[in-house]
Scaffold this active site. Sequence first.
Site, PDB file in Angstrom:
ATOM      1  N   ASP A  15       0.821  -1.221   0.000  1.00  0.00           N
ATOM      2  CA  ASP A  15       0.000   0.000   0.000  1.00  0.00           C
ATOM      3  C   ASP A  15       0.851   1.265   0.000  1.00  0.00           C
ATOM      4  O   ASP A  15       0.667   2.157   0.840  1.00  0.00           O
ATOM      5  CB  ASP A  15      -0.937   0.018   1.212  1.00  0.00           C
ATOM      6  CG  ASP A  15      -1.767  -1.247   1.339  1.00  0.00           C
ATOM      7  OD1 ASP A  15      -2.100  -1.832   0.303  1.00  0.00           O
ATOM      8  OD2 ASP A  15      -2.063  -1.645   2.475  1.00  0.00           O
ATOM      9  N   GLU A 183     -11.079   0.373  -4.311  1.00  0.00           N
ATOM     10  CA  GLU A 183     -10.519   0.843  -3.047  1.00  0.00           C
ATOM     11  C   GLU A 183      -9.278   1.676  -3.334  1.00  0.00           C
ATOM     12  O   GLU A 183      -8.978   1.996  -4.486  1.00  0.00           O
ATOM     13  CB  GLU A 183     -10.189  -0.342  -2.136  1.00  0.00           C
ATOM     14  CG  GLU A 183      -9.376  -1.424  -2.813  1.00  0.00           C
ATOM     15  CD  GLU A 183      -9.314  -2.706  -2.010  1.00  0.00           C
ATOM     16  OE1 GLU A 183      -9.272  -2.642  -0.778  1.00  0.00           O
ATOM     17  OE2 GLU A 183      -9.298  -3.781  -2.629  1.00  0.00           O
TER      18      GLU A 183
END
Length: 529
Positions: A15, A183
């Site tokens: 991430d 997302e």
Amino acid sequence: MPVIHNPILRGFNPDPSILRVGEDYYIATSTFEFHPAVRLHHSRDLVHWRTIGHALDEGFDLRGIPDSGGVWAPSLSYADGRFWLAYSIVRTMDGDDKDIDNYLVTADDIAGPWSEPVHLGSRGFDFSFFHDPDGTHWIVGVQWDQRPEHPSFSGLVVEQYLPDERRTSGSASVVYREDGLVEGPNLYRIGDWYHLLIAAGGTGWNHGITIARSRSLLGPYERDPREAVLTTRDAPGHPLQKAGHGELVQTPEGEWMLVHLASRPTLHLGERYSTLGRETCLQRVVFDDDGRLRLAGGGHHASVDVALPGDAEEVDAAPATRGWTDGFDAGALDTRRWSTLRATLPAVVADFRARPGWLRLRGGHSTASVFDQSMILTRVEEHRASFEVLLDASPRTPREAAGPIAWYDRSGWIWLQVTHDDENGRHVRVVRRDGGTTTRSAPVAVPDGPLRLRLDLEGPELRCGWSVADAEEWMPLPGAQPAWTLSDDHGPRLRFTGLFFGVRADDLDGRGWTVDLGRADLRFLPGIG
């Protein structure tokens, strides 16, 4: 010309959120249940990166949170002369329910100190900040719907943040929806367009990045007609799988770069297992004549080697053999190298003074605990690796044990432990947890005194061995252990982290039993992945 060799952050570094301030580049990565939280990395040339610390360190406590919960998807930005860091803490994720808190901290310097957190609400996760050129500040994130008859991902939402009042406006607008999972949203104002960068397809083999754009901040946003700007979902043999979840950064020369996560799987019986977790990569990107984001090299597959403009000499960013040795003589744990679970180990548990030149670990809870495990961990960065420790342990019962461990989470680990029982005396054995099943190898008696204990990773397999401290000969324990089970891709559970090597000590009677650690040596070797 300089060449980026992907992954730039190897091992569990998912991430990524990238930022440039002047000539300095920074990346923040997720840490989930591991401590300290939000790993920070620095570079001046995009090729060579080093870990400089963490944003959430002393006093930050995640005890009680589940495996693969904790700190998700940090977002690093810079505005009004300060660094801004948004992050989610996932406290529970049972079935349709998720208990999530989102926060903002700021700092004048990337090294901190960071401010007290501002609560941004609990609507969803993957919150990032967008600082509009008009001076307003916005958060964009995933909205979660717990109702079982509704899609869990119920849209990407934008809400204004009011910095003078240290709060959000309280009114969020849904700006984007689609049928699949979306997302990791990030907003950018480039020219006359607002660009919404989106992670799509889930974070597994179907992962990818797409983009939508709008003339207005609050939409409507039009999705790119291409299926993906970046993905390897259609290339199962590509070395960088699961490519997705990214952010953009612009160089001083005006070049655009896309940071993203990817995984390098190893094979077991033809199946792929990403034991190293999700890693961080960089790609060059451009905007085409229609203003659409595209990979600079064409297509939509991630590249392992990415050439950068410039005349700097190329340097191999992934040398053939590399590693480090920790003699535990610094007086404190180097948290750029070592992590713990959920919280800092207090001085009474990780004692550098009791025996100079050694780290004394006081035994803690079992491997099942979400509270007080006594364990230090370091990321495994390559599919071939060797981890050796010098350990001085005198267990008295089967409830006292210590040794090196290959750790994924509480339900997945392989532990070479020194322990004791009345039948076998002091001995070593391999104990393995796979889901709800624990297996133990046959005991091997060992003499008193310090021992050298070793874990050797060879792709999908792990082998264990031992030696007395002053001997050159290694005594292998029979059989290979299934390292491929220590991955996101094994079993039915949601798993989002990666493989660590570490050392742990258990004292299940809580009598204050200790073990001394004299040295840890980690080597990464070429050859696989």
